[in-house]
Design a protein around this motif. Structure first.
Motif, PDB file in Angstrom:
ATOM      1  N   TRP A 145       0.828  -1.190   0.000  1.00 43.03           N
ATOM      2  CA  TRP A 145       0.000   0.000   0.000  1.00 43.03           C
ATOM      3  C   TRP A 145       0.870   1.250   0.000  1.00 43.03           C
ATOM      4  O   TRP A 145       2.096   1.157   0.059  1.00 43.03           O
ATOM      5  N   CYS A 149      -2.604   6.080  -1.488  1.00 36.37           N
ATOM      6  CA  CYS A 149      -3.719   5.197  -1.855  1.00 36.37           C
ATOM      7  C   CYS A 149      -4.832   5.315  -0.816  1.00 36.37           C
ATOM      8  O   CYS A 149      -4.809   4.623   0.214  1.00 36.37           O
ATOM      9  N   CYS A 152      -6.702   2.076   0.074  1.00 40.61           N
ATOM     10  CA  CYS A 152      -5.893   1.199   0.930  1.00 40.61           C
ATOM     11  C   CYS A 152      -6.085   1.571   2.394  1.00 40.61           C
ATOM     12  O   CYS A 152      -6.317   0.711   3.250  1.00 40.61           O
TER      13      CYS A 152
END
Length: 267
Positions: A145, A149, A152
């Motif tokens: 991740w 993100c 995420c």
């Protein structure tokens, strides 16, 4: 304007609502507009906004951080001044370089093989120099991740947190290793990581830090070694240290089978 002084011939601007302490994963995109005349048109009510700027011709250039603006009720136009765009590392560029150098092999081609080594600048939950061998005898779910993100951090990591706590009694049979990839190279240590994640922990993770190991890689090296192209990728390592096909649901099935076998075995 590019950092080299070259004029960018075509730009794309994305307007969004800036993040704040209560909504650190904000940055809700409201619209995008491209132009060769450096003129962009949006229809917004008064308020605070952020402009993300990308170079299309030549490509690969971005504004270092969103350009903040505040519109008032009587405002119809806003002069943003000169945008100074800089090259920013892009995952696709790094992948292409690795492929051309013969260093790229998709993770699906590595099933059945020993897990590649990861590149780490700092870690929490395990020693910084620990590798997959550290977990030999356990299933290991590896999650890639990035602080860039939002899905995420907003969805998958909280789900993994719940999974980790729900299977607390089986911790001797598995581990989750989250690899945080900072492709811009800004995070040098877990102290930097904690500072960046502080609003996420407070507003998104209900004040609870990640309970499983976190490995920090401020380069593209670990993703390249594993052959991972996208943030949000999950990989599974079996108790013998081999990369195998699977994800969280696969791990849950394996743990369930092991528990059933253990329960049904004669004492």
């Amino acid at each position: 304007m590019a950092a080299t002084g070259e004029k960018v011939r075509e730009l794309s601007v994305r307007a969004s609502i800036p993040s704040n302490e209560d909504s650190p994963l904000g940055n809700f995109a409201l619209g995008m507009c491209s132009s060769r005349e450096s003129r962009f048109e949006f229809w917004f009510p008064p308020g605070a906004y952020g402009f993300e700027v990308f170079g299309l011709d030549p490509p690969g250039l971005e504004l270092a951080k969103p350009h903040a603006i505040k519109l008032t009720e009587d405002q119809r136009e806003f002069d943003c001044g000169v945008f100074d765009l800089i090259p920013k590392p892009r995952r696709n560029n790094e992948i292409e370089k690795a492929k051309q150098a013969g260093e790229w092999h998709d993770f699906t081609q590595k099933y059945g093989q020993q897990c590649p080594t990861w590149h780490v600048v700092d870690a929490r939950g395990i020693p910084k120099d620990a590798q997959a061998e550290h977990f030999r005898g356990k299933w290991v779910l590896v999650y890639f991740w990035s602080p860039s993100c939002a899905p995420c951090m907003g969805r998958t990591l909280p789900k993994l947190h719940k999974f980790y706590e729900a299977h607390q009694k089986q911790r001797d049979r598995f581990e989750i290793v989250s690899i945080c990839v900072d492709m811009e190279g800004k995070l040098k240590s877990m102290a930097d990581f904690d500072l960046l994640m502080k609003p996420i922990v407070k507003a998104v993770w209900n004040g609870k830090a990640l309970p499983f190991p976190v490995l920090l890689d401020n380069s593209y090296e670990t993703m390249k070694r594993f052959g991972v192209e996208y943030f949000g990728t999950m990989l599974l390592i079996d108790p013998k240290g081999r990369l195998v096909q699977g994800d969280q649901s696969t791990l849950e099935t394996m743990l369930s089978k092991e528990q059933q076998t253990k329960t049904s075995s004669p004492k």
